[in-house]
Motif scaffolding. Structure first.
Motif, short mmCIF file in Angstrom:
data_model
loop_
_atom_site.label_atom_id
_atom_site.label_comp_id
_atom_site.label_asym_id
_atom_site.label_seq_id
_atom_site.Cartn_x
_atom_site.Cartn_y
_atom_site.Cartn_z
N TYR A 1 14.15 12.93 -5.36
CA TYR A 1 15.50 13.48 -5.36
C TYR A 1 16.12 13.60 -3.98
CZ TYR A 1 14.18 14.41 -10.13
OH TYR A 1 13.75 14.25 -11.42
N SER B 1 25.30 21.88 -1.65
CA SER B 1 25.82 22.85 -2.63
C SER B 1 24.93 22.86 -3.87
CB SER B 1 27.25 22.47 -3.02
OG SER B 1 27.64 23.15 -4.19
N GLU B 2 24.56 24.06 -4.28
CA GLU B 2 23.70 24.22 -5.46
C GLU B 2 24.47 23.94 -6.75
OE1 GLU B 2 20.60 27.68 -6.89
OE2 GLU B 2 21.45 27.81 -4.88
N THR B 3 25.77 24.11 -6.67
CA THR B 3 26.59 23.97 -7.89
C THR B 3 27.17 22.57 -8.08
OG1 THR B 3 28.47 24.80 -6.64
CG2 THR B 3 27.21 26.41 -7.93
N ASP B 4 27.09 21.72 -7.04
CA ASP B 4 27.63 20.35 -7.13
C ASP B 4 26.68 19.51 -7.99
OD1 ASP B 4 28.47 17.74 -6.77
OD2 ASP B 4 29.05 18.06 -4.68
N PRO B 5 27.16 18.97 -9.12
CA PRO B 5 26.26 18.23 -10.01
C PRO B 5 25.99 16.79 -9.57
CG PRO B 5 28.46 18.30 -10.95
CD PRO B 5 28.52 19.05 -9.65
N GLY B 6 26.74 16.30 -8.58
CA GLY B 6 26.63 14.88 -8.21
C GLY B 6 25.68 14.62 -7.05
N GLN C 1 24.88 14.11 -3.22
CA GLN C 1 25.48 14.76 -2.05
C GLN C 1 24.93 14.18 -0.74
OE1 GLN C 1 25.64 19.16 -2.24
NE2 GLN C 1 24.81 18.99 -4.30
N TYR D 1 19.92 13.70 -4.67
CA TYR D 1 20.25 13.27 -6.03
C TYR D 1 20.13 14.46 -6.98
CZ TYR D 1 19.61 8.66 -3.96
OH TYR D 1 19.71 7.55 -3.16
N PRO D 2 20.93 14.49 -8.04
CA PRO D 2 20.87 15.64 -8.96
C PRO D 2 19.52 15.70 -9.67
CG PRO D 2 22.35 13.95 -9.82
CD PRO D 2 21.98 13.52 -8.44
N ILE E 1 17.54 16.71 -12.86
CA ILE E 1 17.78 17.02 -14.28
C ILE E 1 16.46 17.50 -14.86
CG2 ILE E 1 18.58 16.12 -16.50
CD1 ILE E 1 19.99 13.88 -14.72
N ASP E 2 16.43 18.74 -15.25
CA ASP E 2 15.20 19.36 -15.73
C ASP E 2 14.67 18.62 -16.96
OD1 ASP E 2 13.21 21.18 -15.46
OD2 ASP E 2 14.18 22.75 -16.65
#
Length: 607
Positions: free
Chosen positions: A119, A163-168, A170, A188-189, A191-192
């Motif tokens: 990631y 940013s912890e809230t940015d889903p894309g 970064q 990279y995001p 995904i659990d």
């Protein structure tokens, strides 16, 4: 782009840098007074109700106390010689300051670092030399990253923090890397519950940004000594006045009769670079500097007193402070510096950056992301084209230890000990790591070295030997440590006598013309390819020079292998510049030098 700070902030910054090593309380009286002063000041802050006023008083008052602490620390530091490199050698290789800046910008490239995460991908901008060191060339400069382009053509903009809230995906500065503060991370995001291999992610292909450097019109140099104290030296619009030259510090005043060029903008560059040599002719390292004159400190103290009289912060009061500061700065026609060195000063070299004329160099960057692993399974040599030449000014000093003598090696050993942990008390036999150590390699076999512990007699001298089981102590020659377990001693030891092996390589130096390379060596542009069968890396080193006779700086090295953890086929060394000659260093023998010791042991603290 530029790091613009107010003079008040600079004051704190300067002092904070000086205090990074902590405070040395050698003069207890001064220390106590300063601590009392600090406590009193902190207590006075509690009575200020207005938060904005309290913050302003805390900032300025804290900076002044920090400065005072820095002065006390520098003044009380023991004078011990410590040598460094000529920090201006860099400029001497280039005809003009502009040529140096062009080299800095055009030699920049980006490496993708090896990642063990699916990631994260780290990117490392690699500069041909570092402008960020305090003793390097302080041209005002800024580097701003804008975006990374990925293999699927997606452009990811740079953001100053992850940013912890940015889903894309970064792009942000690497938070974990202190050794390479310019490193960036593509995140990279996550995904659990879904595993995504890094290689399936879109990969970084290029990095965009812009760089800006303000280049002084001239750099002047003045060589001064004790007899120059009080005698002004002038060159055109620049006047240097050596106010004081003491054992380990100098006070200097610089005056530029012309104003700063408009290109400099709001930045206040440090125009004064001071170096010192001792009687051996070697450059001394700096231990710190104070760049605020008595008049400046008095002005800031007056500003602080005005703040402390106020009941509340107001725009009118802020304007009053700012106007007073501007008026004061306008009156200051000189730049002051009190510079401390590690050692006794014999001569000074004062270099002045004249920013009365200046050029701003700006460049938009679009840099491909390159990958060079330390160990590669590729059969082909990957090119690393480099349009600039950079020299390695530390190479000659490093290589002098190729012919280290037995006495030099023994004399460089320092001994330290610790008895804090009774079950693992230890003595460390240390010596500076040299080129000889590098060529000595890791295969270091030695016979058992005798060690005997002794009691103390009535006079505190060495007494009787202590009989011990084998597990009571362990000598590790490779690490240079002797560890012993006091719980296994029938009585407390007072002395230890023995010897520890040191390793000394016999090194043979050779000169090779790049046009007549022997079998096993080849050059491809700026890359030297070394066949590992003919010249194995454990016993050979190569240094490159160009036609100027200076050593070229190596960019990086890659070792090519037949298979993972398998046979090394060839090594590739990439240089900033085209080699015209090589120096070879071969370890022809490795000998063991027995270092005999008698150490008076520290007593463990009684519980």
């Amino acid at each position: 782009m530029m790091d613009v700070r107010s003079p008040l902030a600079n004051l704190g910054l300067c002092a904070a840098l000086l205090l990074a090593g902590g405070c040395s309380p050698s003069d207890e009286q001064k220390q106590t007074t300063l601590e009392e002063k600090t406590a009193k000041f902190e207590h006075s802050l509690d009575s200020i109700q207005d938060p904005k006023l309290r913050d302003a008083v805390a900032d300025l008052g804290g900076s002044l106390l920090l400065l005072e602490r820095a002065q006390a620390k520098l003044a009380s530091k023991p004078i011990e010689a410590e040598y460094g490199e000529d920090s201006l050698a860099l400029l001497k290789h280039y005809p003009t300051p502009q040529a140096l800046v062009d080299t800095y910008i055009n030699g920049l490239f980006v490496l993708r670092k090896t990642s063990h995460s699916d990631y994260l991908t780290d990117l490392q901008p690699v500069f041909p030399f570092n402008f960020n060191m305090p003793d390097q060339f302080p041209f005002p400069h800024g580097l701003e990253w804008q975006s990374v382009t990925l293999s699927n053509n997606k452009v990811v903009p740079f953001q100053p923090e992850w940013s912890e809230t940015d889903p894309g995906i970064q792009l942000s500065p690497s938070s974990s890397n202190l050794t390479n503060p310019d490193d960036l991370t593509v995140t990279y995001p996550f995904i659990d519950g879904i595993e995504t291999e890094n290689k399936r992610q879109p990969q970084p292909v290029s990095l965009k940004g812009k760089v800006e450097v303000v280049v002084p019109g001239k750099v002047l140099s003045f060589d001064l000594s004790k007899q120059d104290v009080g005698h002004k030296r002038t060159d055109g619009n620049i006047t240097v006045n050596l106010l004081l030259l003491e054992k380990n510090y100098a006070e200097i005043e610089l005056t530029n009769s012309k104003p700063l060029a408009p290109e400099v903008g709001d930045v206040t560059p440090n125009p004064l670079l001071v170096q010192a040599r001792d009687s051996t002719g070697q450059f001394l390292t700096r231990s710190g500097s104070i760049n605020e004159s008595a008049a400046q400190v008095a002005f800031y103290e007056k500003q602080l007193a005005e703040m402390q009289k106020q009941k509340a912060w107001s725009p009118a009061f802020e304007k009053q402070l700012t106007d007073a500061q501007k008026a004061f700065e306008h009156q200051q026609s000189s730049h002051y510096a009190k510079v401390y060195f590690n050692g006794l000063i014999d001569t000074l070299q004062i270099n002045v950056l004249d920013f009365s004329t200046a050029t701003v160099t700006r460049k938009d960057l679009d840099l491909p992301v390159l990958r060079f692993d330390k160990n590669s399974l590729e059969k082909a040599v990957q090119p690393l084209p480099m349009p600039v030449t950079v020299y390695d000014d530390g190479a000659a000093d490093w290589l002098k230890d190729a012919n280290l003598t037995e006495d030099q090696l023994k004399n460089s050993v320092t001994i330290s000990q610790s008895v804090e942990d009774a079950s693992a008390a230890h003595i460390v036999f240390d010596h500076p790591f040299t080129f000889n150590d590098d060529l000595a390699g890791s295969e270091r076999n030695s016979s058992e070295s005798p060690v005997t512990f002794f009691t103390a007699d009535d006079k505190g001298e060495r007494g009787e030997p202590i009989e011990l089981p084998a597990e009571a102590y362990e000598l590790n020659p490779a690490r240079g440590t002797l560890t012993y377990d006091l719980n296994l001693f029938p009585e407390t030891p007072a002395y230890v006598v023995g010897s520890i092996p040191l390793f000394l390589a016999t090194v043979e130096k050779g000169q090779i013309d790049a046009a007549k390379l022997p079998k096993g060596l080849s050059l491809k542009d700026n890359a030297l390819i070394v066949d590992q069968k003919a010249f194995p890396a454990d016993s050979w080193r190569f240094y490159a020079k160009d036609a100027s006779g200076n050593y070229l700086k190596e960019i990086l090295g890659v070792s090519h292998h037949a298979e993972e953890y398998g046979t090394a086929l060839f090594d590739v060394h990439y240089f900033y510049g085209r080699p015209t000659a090589l120096e070879s260093y071969q370890r022809t023998n490795l000998s063991t030098v027995q270092y005999g010791f008698e150490v008076k042991l520290d007593k463990p603290e009684s519980k």
